[in-house]
Design an enzyme around this catalytic site. Structure first.
Site, PDB file in Angstrom:
ATOM      1  N   ASP A  58      57.081 -71.289  33.316  1.00 42.05           N
ATOM      2  CA  ASP A  58      56.436 -69.981  33.221  1.00 42.05           C
ATOM      3  C   ASP A  58      56.863 -69.298  34.512  1.00 42.05           C
ATOM      4  O   ASP A  58      56.301 -69.562  35.577  1.00 42.05           O
ATOM      5  CB  ASP A  58      54.915 -70.095  33.150  1.00 42.05           C
ATOM      6  CG  ASP A  58      54.282 -68.726  32.964  1.00 42.05           C
ATOM      7  OD1 ASP A  58      54.757 -67.760  33.605  1.00 42.05           O
ATOM      8  OD2 ASP A  58      53.326 -68.604  32.191  1.00 42.05           O
ATOM      9  N   HIS A  59      57.878 -68.447  34.425  1.00 42.79           N
ATOM     10  CA  HIS A  59      58.522 -68.020  35.675  1.00 42.79           C
ATOM     11  C   HIS A  59      57.574 -67.210  36.570  1.00 42.79           C
ATOM     12  O   HIS A  59      57.811 -67.072  37.756  1.00 42.79           O
ATOM     13  CB  HIS A  59      59.856 -67.308  35.413  1.00 42.79           C
ATOM     14  CG  HIS A  59      59.727 -65.873  34.999  1.00 42.79           C
ATOM     15  ND1 HIS A  59      59.426 -65.503  33.727  1.00 42.79           N
ATOM     16  CD2 HIS A  59      59.879 -64.717  35.691  1.00 42.79           C
ATOM     17  CE1 HIS A  59      59.392 -64.189  33.653  1.00 42.79           C
ATOM     18  NE2 HIS A  59      59.664 -63.676  34.843  1.00 42.79           N
ATOM     19  N   HIS A  79      52.322 -65.727  30.802  1.00 42.84           N
ATOM     20  CA  HIS A  79      52.199 -65.123  32.136  1.00 42.84           C
ATOM     21  C   HIS A  79      50.782 -64.612  32.435  1.00 42.84           C
ATOM     22  O   HIS A  79      50.208 -64.929  33.471  1.00 42.84           O
ATOM     23  CB  HIS A  79      53.175 -63.952  32.299  1.00 42.84           C
ATOM     24  CG  HIS A  79      54.603 -64.283  31.956  1.00 42.84           C
ATOM     25  ND1 HIS A  79      55.147 -65.520  32.182  1.00 42.84           N
ATOM     26  CD2 HIS A  79      55.609 -63.528  31.432  1.00 42.84           C
ATOM     27  CE1 HIS A  79      56.425 -65.514  31.793  1.00 42.84           C
ATOM     28  NE2 HIS A  79      56.714 -64.314  31.337  1.00 42.84           N
TER      29      HIS A  79
HETATM   30  C1  BG6 Z   1      59.778 -62.670  30.100  1.00 43.48           C
HETATM   31  C2  BG6 Z   1      59.587 -61.927  28.803  1.00 43.48           C
HETATM   32  O1  BG6 Z   1      59.064 -63.871  30.078  1.00 43.48           O
HETATM   33  O2  BG6 Z   1      59.331 -61.883  31.185  1.00 43.48           O
HETATM   34  C3  BG6 Z   1      60.293 -60.589  28.847  1.00 43.48           C
HETATM   35  O3  BG6 Z   1      60.106 -62.702  27.725  1.00 43.48           O
HETATM   36  C4  BG6 Z   1      59.901 -59.820  30.080  1.00 43.48           C
HETATM   37  O4  BG6 Z   1      60.024 -59.840  27.667  1.00 43.48           O
HETATM   38  C5  BG6 Z   1      60.057 -60.674  31.328  1.00 43.48           C
HETATM   39  O5  BG6 Z   1      60.731 -58.670  30.177  1.00 43.48           O
HETATM   40  C6  BG6 Z   1      59.563 -59.966  32.565  1.00 43.48           C
HETATM   41  O6  BG6 Z   1      59.796 -60.732  33.697  1.00 43.48           O
HETATM   42  P1  BG6 Z   1      59.777 -60.084  35.144  1.00 43.48           P
HETATM   43  O7  BG6 Z   1      59.934 -61.233  36.069  1.00 43.48           O
HETATM   44  O8  BG6 Z   1      60.892 -59.090  35.183  1.00 43.48           O
HETATM   45  O9  BG6 Z   1      58.447 -59.404  35.262  1.00 43.48           O
END
Ligand code: BG6
Length: 507
Positions: free
Chosen positions: A198-199, A261
Site C-alpha cells: 500500500d504505497h 490508502h
Molecule cells: C494508486 C491508484 O494506488 O494511487 C491510482 O490506483 C492513484 O488511481 C494513485 O492515481 C495515487 O497515488 P499518489 O501517490 O500519486 O497519490
C-alpha cells in the site's frame, strides 16, 4: 568504541539500512507502475548506496527482449522518472545484474529459465539465493504466477536464503475474492514472506502521523471524542483515468483508493499507541481500529458516489469519464466516492470520520484534517468570533508536505475580532534532505525483511468488510451523480455533510 555508543547500536534506526545480498524479479515489467515507479526506485536506492554491490534486477514479460533491450528500458525509465541525478558509475554497476526472461505466466519453460537465471546470478553476482518476486500484474494473474513460483521451486528457502512475494493492489475485488487470493498466496508463502504494497504507507508524511501522535506529549491528550468534532480524510486528484481504462472501469474510486490508502490513513489516525514500533504491535493496533469501524445505518444518506463529466481542468477542456477511450458509455463506475464511518470504541464513539476521494477534482491534494469542537464557552461577544472556524490539525500528506495547526487569533486593532490563522510546519523548510519516494522505502524494506509498513491479511480483509456493504448498496441503487471536471465533486457530497451541520474543507 564501546558497545554503548549509539553509532554502533544495531537497533539505531538513524543509521542507513543497507540491503544484504539480494535480487528483485518484477512480473509485469512492461507496465506503467514498473516504468514510472519501480525501476526508478531501484536506481534511486542504488544511487543512495542502499543496495548491495551485486544487486540483481530480473524482468519477466511477454516481449521479445534480450537483456540489453531490458536494460535500455530501465535506463529510459530511470532517466525520465528517477528522483536522484543520473550517475554513470552507479548505472554501470547496476547493469551488471540485469537480466530479462521472456515468457507468459503459464509458460513452464519460461519459469525454468527464470530458475536458471536466478542460479546464474547467485554465482555471478553473489545474490545468495535471496530473491523477492514483485507481482505488478492484474489480480487475475496472481494465482497463476504464485502457482508457477511454487511449481518451479522458486518459493523454496533453502540454505538460509530467503524468498519473498510482493503483491500490488488491488488485493481482490471484495472480501470473498480477497480471502480466496489470501488462501492461494498462503498455500505457497508463509505470512512473513508476503509483502502487500500500500504505497501510501511508504510516504514520509504518512509515517509522520505516528511520529506526531506518539513521540509528542501535546497532541494525544486531545485526540479523542471529548475534543475532536470529526475527522476528514481527503485524497483528491486532478488527473482523469489516463490510459488506465482497462484497470479502472468496474473497479472505481472506492475500491481503488478507499479500501486501501484511505482506510490505512484512518487506522493510523485513530489507532491506540502500539506497545512498540515493531510490525506485530503496529498491525495489532491497526487491526483493532479497522475491526471497530461501524457503517451508518442509512447508506443512502451517508455515502455518495460520483462520475466526472466534461469540464475544465487547469485551463484545458476535459472530457467526461463516459467519453474516455475504452470506457463503456453506460458505465456506472465511480470516479468519486465519499463515505461516513464511525470507529466504535471508547476513544472515538460518536465522532464521524468522513473519507472522500475523486479524480478530476479541483486540485491534487491529500490531507487528514482532525477538526476540533468549538470552545465550550466564549467570554467574547459573538460578533468577535463570528469569523472564527473550528480548530484543526491538518496532516498535509501531499503536495506541500507538512502539518498545519489552525486556530483563532485576535485581528490587530483597537476592537476585538478573532479570526482563523495557521501555523505551518513544512518539510521543505525544516529539513534539508528531500523525502524518498514511497517505493524506494518499500522496496528497501522488502529486501531487509522489514514488514512494518505493509498491511497484513487481516487488515486487507477487514477493509473489504467495511467496503462490501457500500458497494452492494451502490449496485442496487441508481447510478453515480455527475460532477463537472475541475470541481470538488457532486453536490450530493456537500449535502451529505450539510445534513450533519458540517462542511468539507476546500484545501
Ligand atoms: C494508486 C491508484 O494506488 O494511487 C491510482 O490506483 C492513484 O488511481 C494513485 O492515481 C495515487 O497515488 P499518489 O501517490 O500519486 O497519490
Amino acid at each position: 568504541m564501546s558497545s554503548s555508543n549509539p553509532l554502533r547500536d544495531p537497533a539505531d534506526r538513524r543509521l542507513p539500512r543497507i540491503a544484504g545480498p539480494s535480487g528483485l524479479v518484477i512480473f509485469g515489467v512492461t507496465g506503467d507502475l514498473s516504468r514510472k515507479k519501480l525501476m526508478p526506485a531501484v536506481y534511486d536506492l542504488a544511487n543512495r548506496g542502499l543496495l548491495p554491490p551485486g544487486f540483481s534486477l530480473v524482468g519477466f514479460a511477454r516481449r521479445e527482449w534480450a537483456d540489453e533491450d531490458f536494460a535500455q528500458e530501465v535506463h529510459d525509465a530511470v532517466k525520465e522518472h528517477a528522483r536522484t541525478p543520473f550517475r554513470e558509475e552507479v548505472w554501470q554497476q547496476l547493469i551488471q545484474g540485469m537480466r530479462f526472461v521472456q515468457g507468459t505466466f503459464d509458460d513452464d519453460d519460461a519459469f525454468e529459465r527464470l530458475r536458471e537465471t536466478i542460479g546464474e546470478l547467485d554465482k555471478a553476482q553473489g545474490t545468495g539465493g535471496n530473491f523477492a518476486f514483485y507481482l505488478s500484474v492484474p489480480p487475475s494473474s496472481f494465482p497463476v504466477v504464485i502457482q508457477q513460483l511454487k511449481k518451479h521451486g522458486l518459493a523454496d528457502q533453502s540454505n538460509g536464503s530467503w524468498r519473498r512475494a510482493v503483491i500490488e493492489k488491488p488485493f481482490g475485488h471484495n472480501l470473498a475474492s480477497a480471502e480466496e487470493l489470501n488462501a492461494i498466496v498462503h498455500e505457497v508463502f508463509a505470512p512473513d514472506q508476503v509483502f502487500r504494497i500500500d504505497h501510501y504507507l511508504g510516504k514520509e508524511t504518512v509515517q509522520n502521523i505516528l511520529a506526531l501522535r506518539f513521540a509528542n506529549q501535546m497532541f494525544e491528550p486531545i485526540w479523542n471524542r471529548s475534543y475532536v468534532d470529526h475527522v476528514q480524510i481527503t485524497m483528491a486528484e486532478d488527473i482523469g483515468i489516463g490510459g488506465r481504462a482497462g484497470y479502472y472501469d468496474g473497479i472505481g474510486a472506492a475500491r481503488d483508493v478507499i479500501q486501501n490508502h484511505l482506510l490505512q490513513l484512518m487506522a493510523l489516525t485513530a489507532m491506540e499507541e502500539p506497545s512498540s514500533f515493531d510490525a506485530d504491535a503496529l498491525a495489532a493496533e491497526k487491526t483493532k481500529v479497522l475491526g471497530a469501524v461501524k457503517l451508518p445505518k442509512d447508506l443512502g444518506a451517508n455515502t455518495v458516489r460520483g462520475q466526472y463529466a466534461a469540464g475544465w481542468q487547469g485551463g484545458e477542456k476535459a472530457v467526461g469519464y463516459l467519453q474516455e477511450d475504452g470506457i463503456d458509455p453506460k458505465s456506472k463506475t465511480d470516479t468519486y466516492a465519499a463515505i461516513k464511518l464511525e470507529v466504535d470504541n471508547r476513544r472515538w464513539a460518536g465522532v464521524p470520520f468522513y473519507l472522500r476521494t475523486g479524480k478530476r477534482l479541483g486540485r491534487r491534494v491529500t490531507e487528514i484534517a482532525v477538526v476540533f469542537q468549538r470552545a465550550p464557552h466564549s467570554p467574547f461577544d459573538h460578533t468577535a468570533t463570528e469569523e472564527l472556524g473550528q480548530n484543526a490539525i491538518v496532516f498535509r500528506v501531499q503536495p506541500d508536505e507538512g502539518i498545519t495547526v489552525r486556530f483563532g487569533s485576535k485581528v490587530p486593532g483597537t476592537s476585538m475580532e478573532i479570526r482563523d490563522v495557521s501555523m505551518d510546519f513544512a518539510y521543505g523548510e525544516s529539513f534539508t534532505e528531500s523525502s524518498p519516494e514511497a517505493y524506494e522505502r518499500l522496496i528497501l524494506d522488502v529486501l531487509l525483511g522489514d514488514s512494518n509498513l505493509f498491511p497484513r491479511t487481516e487488515e486487507v480483509e477487514l477493509s473489504w468488510k467495511i467496503l462490501d456493504p457500500i458497494e452492494e448498496y451502490w449496485d442496487r441503487h441508481g447510478k453515480p451523480a455527475q460532477y463537472p471536471s475541475g470541481t470538488w465533486g457532486p453536490v450530493e457530497a456537500d449535502e451529505m455533510l450539510e445534513r450533519d451541520g458540517r462542511s468539507w474543507r476546500r484545501p
